[in-house]
Every structure is written in structure tokens, then in C-alpha cells.
Motif scaffolding. Structure first.
Motif, PDB file in Angstrom:
ATOM      1  N   GLY A   1      37.759  37.510  42.449  1.00 18.12           N
ATOM      2  CA  GLY A   1      37.186  36.194  42.195  1.00 18.12           C
ATOM      3  C   GLY A   1      37.437  35.186  43.297  1.00 18.12           C
TER       4      GLY A   1
ATOM      5  N   ASP B   1      40.459  30.787  45.937  1.00 20.47           N
ATOM      6  CA  ASP B   1      40.662  31.673  44.788  1.00 20.47           C
ATOM      7  C   ASP B   1      40.124  30.970  43.542  1.00 20.47           C
ATOM      8  OD1 ASP B   1      41.515  33.342  42.768  1.00 20.47           O
ATOM      9  OD2 ASP B   1      43.520  33.644  43.594  1.00 20.47           O
TER      10      ASP B   1
ATOM     11  N   LYS C   1      38.754  32.187  40.786  1.00 24.36           N
ATOM     12  CA  LYS C   1      39.163  32.784  39.514  1.00 24.36           C
ATOM     13  C   LYS C   1      40.509  32.235  39.051  1.00 24.36           C
ATOM     14  CE  LYS C   1      40.549  37.308  37.626  1.00 24.36           C
ATOM     15  NZ  LYS C   1      39.869  37.275  36.309  1.00 24.36           N
ATOM     16  N   SER C   2      41.494  32.265  39.941  1.00 22.52           N
ATOM     17  CA  SER C   2      42.839  31.782  39.565  1.00 22.52           C
ATOM     18  C   SER C   2      42.823  30.303  39.232  1.00 22.52           C
ATOM     19  CB  SER C   2      43.829  32.051  40.709  1.00 22.52           C
ATOM     20  OG  SER C   2      44.032  33.437  40.871  1.00 22.52           O
TER      21      SER C   2
ATOM     22  N   GLU D   1      41.099  29.849  35.776  1.00 23.56           N
ATOM     23  CA  GLU D   1      41.909  30.384  34.684  1.00 23.56           C
ATOM     24  C   GLU D   1      43.090  29.456  34.370  1.00 23.56           C
ATOM     25  OE1 GLU D   1      40.931  35.142  34.681  1.00 23.56           O
ATOM     26  OE2 GLU D   1      42.750  34.484  35.713  1.00 23.56           O
TER      27      GLU D   1
ATOM     28  N   THR E   1      39.766  33.734  30.320  1.00 21.49           N
ATOM     29  CA  THR E   1      39.386  34.767  31.281  1.00 21.49           C
ATOM     30  C   THR E   1      38.198  34.274  32.092  1.00 21.49           C
ATOM     31  OG1 THR E   1      40.131  36.545  29.833  1.00 21.49           O
ATOM     32  CG2 THR E   1      38.527  37.126  31.538  1.00 21.49           C
ATOM     33  N   VAL E   2      38.260  34.446  33.402  1.00 24.94           N
ATOM     34  CA  VAL E   2      37.172  34.014  34.282  1.00 24.94           C
ATOM     35  C   VAL E   2      36.736  35.185  35.150  1.00 24.94           C
ATOM     36  CG1 VAL E   2      36.536  32.508  36.219  1.00 24.94           C
ATOM     37  CG2 VAL E   2      37.931  31.606  34.335  1.00 24.94           C
ATOM     38  N   LYS E   3      35.417  35.375  35.287  1.00 20.46           N
ATOM     39  CA  LYS E   3      34.859  36.371  36.200  1.00 20.46           C
ATOM     40  C   LYS E   3      33.868  35.683  37.135  1.00 20.46           C
ATOM     41  CE  LYS E   3      35.460  40.497  33.339  1.00 20.46           C
ATOM     42  NZ  LYS E   3      34.801  41.729  32.817  1.00 20.46           N
ATOM     43  N   VAL E   4      33.865  36.136  38.381  1.00 23.65           N
ATOM     44  CA  VAL E   4      33.035  35.520  39.416  1.00 23.65           C
ATOM     45  C   VAL E   4      32.175  36.601  40.066  1.00 23.65           C
ATOM     46  CG1 VAL E   4      33.053  34.192  41.565  1.00 23.65           C
ATOM     47  CG2 VAL E   4      34.856  33.814  39.850  1.00 23.65           C
TER      48      VAL E   4
END
Length: 316
Positions: A82, A96, A98-99, A102, A108-111
Motif C-alpha cells: 500500500g 505509506d 496504507k499504514s 489504518e 483494514t485498508v487496501k490500495v
């Protein structure tokens, strides 16, 4: 138990679009806010997190119902982690995402990249709903693409799978350079930019065409002229359709998808374009690879990105 919902974020250079979807890929609500690219990376990241929360706050749903947040963004990404390596339109580098999200959202994260996300949107909640194998083309300034196999995005070893516009398909004697640095790419002839270029070249050569009276030629002008019987415009559209159909024939024998889904501005030409693509596809595709295969128009329009981003949580 409360219904789970999925938040999708489509990050563009001007606006950030956000949507809420249910588990069936139905778009329940949308929200949009400015990206504010000129204010820098920190502002953009803050806006993504803020808008993701805002859409839920303004809905009838609770934040606890959110099962995850998906983000689609144009650029070079480390998809599994991510991380945005470089997003030219946003002037973001080595972030970053995603981090960060989150931590901000506690979800929860998706990229993933915008083309893959749009393809997943059409496969999950659009023209390909219920179809697990499809290849999506987006005919705009360039030719974008995405591949869905067994309901999942095909990303490839380095995240380069689905770059359909950069298939080198035009023969060397006819090929011109592409923005990617290679020759003969599909998008040099089948994108809006390619269609406009071919039209301008025809006018400069002195070809007899009604387009010579158009001050600022757009792809729609070329398509409209072709529909009206202009021979030069017809040849240009037929050339765009020919290479699209031929590229699909190649994809059919490699992947054997059930649907080819075509979106983007050029796709608005409708069956005038699609019928020519289908004719070429029929001519060049092996019988077993084209059996029951359909070439259809995308249905989600500008919402494909947010639907697909939400779908990353379930199908990414």
C-alpha cells in the motif's frame, strides 16, 4: 448483526470521490471533496481520511459497520504494502498510504491503481456483475486496462499486468512512438488522443474530409463525422476498432475471459464502434476462445472507481 459496508475512495488530481457499497457491490451513497493537491502531501492524506469518515457520518450507517476501506490512485505503487512510490498528478512520492490510513481510521485498508480498481468495479457491481473472468478497457486520453480472473485483480509480478494500452500491436511500418517510450502501442491508435492525432494528420495531408472545417478536433467530432459518412473519419474509427479487436483476440487466447468490458469517453460511440470491434474479434479469435464471449459497454461510468475501491476489501 449489523450489515457490513465497504468504503471506496477514488483519488483524483482535482477531486476525491468516496462511496459506500454493500457486500453485493451495490453503491449505496457517494461523497466528493477537493483533493487540494497544491497544499501538499499532508493535506491530501488528511483529506482522504476525512472524506472516508465523512461519508459514513452523513449516512444512516455506523462506523462500526465498516469492514474496510479501499483506495484507488493513479501512479506507481507497491500494491501489496500500500505504498505510493510516485503519483505524478498528486506530486506524492514514497508515502505509506496504507499504514497512514489504518492508523487514522482503525480499519483494514487496501490500495491499488486506478485502472485495476475501475476494472474491479465493473466486474463486481457493473457490466460484469456475476462474471468472474473479464478484461476491461478504458478508452480515454490513453487506453487503460484491468484484468479480473476468478473474481480477483491480476496484478502481475511487478504490478504491471493489465497495461493493455501498451501492448505493442501496430506493425513497425505503421507504428509511431508512444508516451511510454516504446513504438506501436495500442493507445497510439485506439485512444481519444490517437484518434485526434490521426484526424489532424489527415487534415494536414489535405485529405478531403469535413474535419478540415473543425477548429479544435476532438474524438467525438471524428466519430460523429464517421457516423455521417465521412470516409476519412470512417477509416480512422475503423483503424481504432481494428486494433482493439485484434488485441482482444490476443487476450482471448491467453486468458479466455467471458466478457470484454469497454468504458471511457470513446466508448460512447456505442455500437457504431463496438460492432466493428466485434467483427475483428470474430475474425482473429480461435473458435473455442470466442465461444459465448461478449464485448459489452461499461455501465458504472465515473462511479467505477469508488465501487472497485470498496471491492478491494472483499475481492482485492
Amino acid at each position: 448483526m449489523s450489515e457490513k459496508i465497504y468504503v471506496g475512495v477514488d483519488v483524483g488530481g482535482t477531486a476525491i470521490k468516496v462511496g459506500i457499497c454493500n457486500a453485493e457491490g451495490q453503491l449505496l451513497q457517494t461523497y466528493e471533496g477537493p483533493t487540494e493537491t497544491s497544499k501538499g502531501t499532508d493535506t491530501i492524506l488528511h483529506n482522504i481520511a476525512t472524506y472516508a469518515r465523512a461519508i459514513v457520518d452523513e449516512s444512516s450507517y455506523e462506523w462500526e459497520q465498516v469492514d474496510g476501506v479501499g483506495v484507488g490512485i493513479a501512479g506507481f505503487l507497491d500494491i501489496p504494502n500500500g505504498i505510493i512510490k510516485f503519483a505524478p498528478n498528486l506530486k506524492i512520492e514514497n508515502v505509506d498510504l496504507k499504514s497512514y490510513l489504518e492508523k487514522q481510521l482503525n480499519k483494514t485498508v487496501k490500495v491499488n491503481n486506478d485502472a485495476n480498481v475501475a476494472a474491479l468495479g465493473e466486474a463486481w457491481g457493473g457490466a460484469g456483475k456475476g462474471i468472474d473472468q473479464c478484461v476491461c478497457y478504458t478508452l480515454g486520453t490513453g487506453v487503460g486496462g484491468g484484468i479480473i480472473i476468478n473474481g480477483k485483480i491480476v496484478e502481475g509480478f511487478a504490478g504491471m499486468a493489465g497495461e493493455l494500452g501498451h501492448m505493442s500491436i501496430v506493425p513497425d511500418l505503421e507504428a509511431i512512438g508512444c508516451g511510454c517510450g516504446k513504438m506501436g502501442c495500442l493507445e497510439t491508435v485506439s485512444s481519444a488522443t490517437g484518434i485526434i492525432r490521426m484526424a489532424k494528420d489527415a487534415v494536414e495531408r489535405g485529405d478531403r474530409t469535413t474535419l478540415s472545417h473543425v477548429e479544435n478536433i476532438m474524438a467525438k467530432d471524428v466519430i460523429d463525422a464517421a457516423k455521417a459518412g465521412d470516409e476519412v473519419a470512417s477509416r480512422i474509427v475503423s483503424r481504432a476498432a481494428y486494433y482493439l479487436g485484434k488485441s482482444m483476440a490476443m487476450m482471448a487466447i491467453i486468458l479466455n475471459p467471458q466478457y470484454f468490458i469497454i468504458g471511457g469517453g470513446v466508448s460512447k460511440a456505442g455500437d457504431f464502434l463496438f460492432d466493428q470491434i466485434r467483427e475483428v474479434f470474430e475474425k482473429y479469435t480461435q473458435d473455442q476462445a470466442k465461444e459465448n464471449v461478449k464485448i459489452v459497454a461499461a455501465t458504472l461510468g465515473n462511479n467505477a472507481g469508488v465501487v472497485g475501491a470498496a471491492g478491494l476489501i472483499l475481492r482485492g
